[in-house]
Each structure stands twice: as structure tokens, then as C-alpha cells.
Design an enzyme around this catalytic site. Structure first.
Site, mmCIF file in Angstrom:
data_model
loop_
_atom_site.group_PDB
_atom_site.id
_atom_site.type_symbol
_atom_site.label_atom_id
_atom_site.label_comp_id
_atom_site.label_asym_id
_atom_site.label_seq_id
_atom_site.Cartn_x
_atom_site.Cartn_y
_atom_site.Cartn_z
ATOM 1 N N LYS A 11 -68.594 21.814 25.533
ATOM 2 C CA LYS A 11 -69.746 21.700 24.626
ATOM 3 C C LYS A 11 -69.312 21.225 23.232
ATOM 4 O O LYS A 11 -68.119 21.258 22.892
ATOM 5 C CB LYS A 11 -70.460 23.056 24.566
ATOM 6 C CG LYS A 11 -71.049 23.495 25.919
ATOM 7 C CD LYS A 11 -71.865 24.773 25.767
ATOM 8 C CE LYS A 11 -72.464 25.199 27.104
ATOM 9 N NZ LYS A 11 -73.334 26.410 26.945
ATOM 10 N N TYR A 51 -81.583 21.299 30.481
ATOM 11 C CA TYR A 51 -81.791 22.747 30.323
ATOM 12 C C TYR A 51 -83.236 23.156 30.559
ATOM 13 O O TYR A 51 -83.661 24.202 30.080
ATOM 14 C CB TYR A 51 -81.328 23.181 28.933
ATOM 15 C CG TYR A 51 -79.816 23.315 28.803
ATOM 16 C CD1 TYR A 51 -79.123 24.324 29.473
ATOM 17 C CD2 TYR A 51 -79.077 22.451 28.018
ATOM 18 C CE1 TYR A 51 -77.746 24.466 29.359
ATOM 19 C CE2 TYR A 51 -77.693 22.573 27.902
ATOM 20 C CZ TYR A 51 -77.038 23.594 28.571
ATOM 21 O OH TYR A 51 -75.680 23.727 28.464
ATOM 22 N N ASN A 114 -70.795 28.453 23.056
ATOM 23 C CA ASN A 114 -69.852 29.159 23.930
ATOM 24 C C ASN A 114 -68.939 28.222 24.734
ATOM 25 O O ASN A 114 -68.519 28.542 25.827
ATOM 26 C CB ASN A 114 -70.599 30.154 24.828
ATOM 27 C CG ASN A 114 -71.647 29.491 25.693
ATOM 28 O OD1 ASN A 114 -71.754 28.268 25.709
ATOM 29 N ND2 ASN A 114 -72.401 30.294 26.429
ATOM 30 N N HIS A 117 -69.998 24.828 29.745
ATOM 31 C CA HIS A 117 -71.048 25.070 30.742
ATOM 32 C C HIS A 117 -70.398 25.184 32.113
ATOM 33 O O HIS A 117 -69.401 24.508 32.377
ATOM 34 C CB HIS A 117 -72.027 23.885 30.753
ATOM 35 C CG HIS A 117 -73.000 23.929 31.899
ATOM 36 N ND1 HIS A 117 -74.141 24.703 31.868
ATOM 37 C CD2 HIS A 117 -72.978 23.321 33.118
ATOM 38 C CE1 HIS A 117 -74.788 24.556 33.025
ATOM 39 N NE2 HIS A 117 -74.107 23.724 33.799
ATOM 40 N N GLU A 128 -76.731 18.716 38.650
ATOM 41 C CA GLU A 128 -76.161 18.491 37.312
ATOM 42 C C GLU A 128 -75.094 17.390 37.345
ATOM 43 O O GLU A 128 -74.994 16.589 36.404
ATOM 44 C CB GLU A 128 -75.590 19.804 36.774
ATOM 45 C CG GLU A 128 -76.672 20.834 36.489
ATOM 46 C CD GLU A 128 -76.146 22.224 36.172
ATOM 47 O OE1 GLU A 128 -76.972 23.123 35.946
ATOM 48 O OE2 GLU A 128 -74.915 22.430 36.168
HETATM 49 P P1 IDP Z 1 -74.559 30.439 31.138
HETATM 50 O O1 IDP Z 1 -74.156 29.196 30.365
HETATM 51 O O2 IDP Z 1 -73.504 31.509 31.042
HETATM 52 O O3 IDP Z 1 -74.966 30.146 32.557
HETATM 53 P P2 IDP Z 1 -77.394 30.742 30.554
HETATM 54 O O4 IDP Z 1 -78.100 32.055 30.559
HETATM 55 O O5 IDP Z 1 -77.625 29.815 31.703
HETATM 56 O O6 IDP Z 1 -75.824 31.049 30.391
HETATM 57 O O7 IDP Z 1 -77.769 30.021 29.191
HETATM 58 C C1 IDP Z 1 -77.508 28.651 29.017
HETATM 59 C C2 IDP Z 1 -76.907 28.446 27.640
HETATM 60 O O8 IDP Z 1 -77.888 28.777 26.652
HETATM 61 C C3 IDP Z 1 -75.724 29.360 27.291
HETATM 62 O O9 IDP Z 1 -74.492 28.903 27.809
HETATM 63 C C4 IDP Z 1 -75.754 29.346 25.777
HETATM 64 O O10 IDP Z 1 -75.188 28.133 25.249
HETATM 65 C C5 IDP Z 1 -77.246 29.340 25.511
HETATM 66 N N1 IDP Z 1 -77.761 30.712 25.312
HETATM 67 C C6 IDP Z 1 -77.960 31.653 26.267
HETATM 68 N N2 IDP Z 1 -78.431 32.795 25.741
HETATM 69 C C7 IDP Z 1 -78.531 32.565 24.402
HETATM 70 C C8 IDP Z 1 -78.966 33.371 23.292
HETATM 71 O O11 IDP Z 1 -79.361 34.541 23.444
HETATM 72 N N3 IDP Z 1 -78.934 32.785 22.062
HETATM 73 C C9 IDP Z 1 -78.516 31.491 21.873
HETATM 74 N N4 IDP Z 1 -78.109 30.712 22.881
HETATM 75 C C10 IDP Z 1 -78.103 31.233 24.125
HETATM 76 MG MG MG Z 2 -76.546 28.960 33.246
#
Ligand code: IDP
Ligand code: MG
Length: 139
Positions: A11, A51, A114, A117, A128
Site C-alpha cells: 500500500k 473496495y 497497514n 493487502h 482481485e
Molecule cells: P483486511 O485488509 O485485514 O482484510 P478489511 O476489514 O478487509 O481488512 O479492511 C480493508 C482495509 O480497510 C484495511 O486493510 C484497512 O486499510 C482499512 N480499514 C479497515 N478498518 C479500518 C478502520 O477501522 N479505520 C480505517 N481504515 C480501516
Molecule cells: Mg479484507
């Protein structure tokens, strides 16, 4: 059917912070083969489409803004049990809770920023991967 493939993006936060090489090294050291790889930048429309499952979530606007602010590195990876093993390698969504030595533990900044992905199912890995790569870019 399991495809033994997953899809990842390094990312914008991790690209900005110079972690492309370290993250690819963690991925290949863990036994993943890189079938496709490119540096690119998502447009707003592309990030919203990628997304779209999260479009009702409160963080959707923030997520799309973050994911379009700079380049990413997209890849299709191959390994036995790729989807699950890759989720273990990257750690949970919140880096503060990600296990020691995982990619998010080492390189991520926050719940939103984070670092990487990882697809959550074989079906999404295929969708994807096809979103980012044509057949002639996959080897
Ligand atoms: P994942 O990437 O671990 O599968 P997901 O729940 O699919 O997590 O969420 C997709 C992406 O959305 C996350 O990787 C993160 O970048 C972002 N995200 C998820 N939850 C939050 C939040 O509470 N605040 C801000 N960004 C979030
Ligand atoms: Mg996810």
C-alpha cells in the site's frame, strides 16, 4: 476449488516509506512465488471499485483517499494454501495487534495505513488478480 493463488498490494504508506524490497523479500522467503508484479497508482474510481464491499463502512472515504494518494505494488502470488498462509504472514488488520514478525507488525503504521493487502478467499483472489493483471502479465 482452491487455486493456490492470492493477490496482494503493497500500500502507499509502505511504498512511501521505502519498504517495497523488504516486503517482497519477506513474501518470497515465506515460499510464495511471484506470478505477476507491477507498480501502479489507483484512480479514485478504481479504488472505489476494488473496495466496493466496504462502501457502507464509515472508513470507506478515508480508505479510498489513502489508497489513491501514491503508487502501490500489486502482485499475484502462488503457494499451497496461499490465501490463508498469506493472511498469517501479513498479520491482522490492526498492526498494534499483529503478531511479532508479521509484515503489518514490522511495517504498518495504523489500522488504515497497514502496509499490505491480502485477499480473504480464493474467489476474491481471482477477482482481485484479474482487476490488476491481464493474462499475458501472469507467468
Ligand atoms: P483486511 O485488509 O485485514 O482484510 P478489511 O476489514 O478487509 O481488512 O479492511 C480493508 C482495509 O480497510 C484495511 O486493510 C484497512 O486499510 C482499512 N480499514 C479497515 N478498518 C479500518 C478502520 O477501522 N479505520 C480505517 N481504515 C480501516
Ligand atoms: Mg479484507
Amino acid at each position: 476449488m482452491t487455486t493456490n493463488r492470492t493477490f496482494t498490494m503493497i500500500k502507499p504508506d509502505a511504498v512511501e516509506n521505502g519498504h517495497i524490497g523488504s516486503i517482497l523479500e519477506k513474501i518470497t522467503s515465506a515460499g510464495f512465488k511471484i506470478l505477476a508484479l507491477k507498480k501502479t497508482q489507483l484512480t479514485l474510481n478504481e479504488a472505489q471499485a476494488f473496495y466496493s464491499v466496504h462502501c457502507e463502512r464509515p472508513f470507506f472515504g478515508e480508505l479510498v483517499k489513502f489508497m489513491t494518494r501514491g503508487p502501490i505494488v500489486a502482485a499475484i502470488l502462488e503457494k499451497d494454501n496461499a490465501v490463508n498462509d498469506f493472511r498469517v504472514l501479513i498479520g491482522v488488520t490492526n498492526p498494534a495487534e499483529a503478531a511479532e514478525g508479521t509484515i503489518r507488525n514490522l511495517y504498518a503504521i495504523s489500522m488504515g495505513e497497514n502496509a499490505v493487502h491480502g485477499s480473504d478467499s480464493d474467489e476474491n483472489a481471482a477477482t482481485e488478480g484479474a482487476f490488476h493483471f491481464s493474462q499475458r502479465e501472469i507467468f
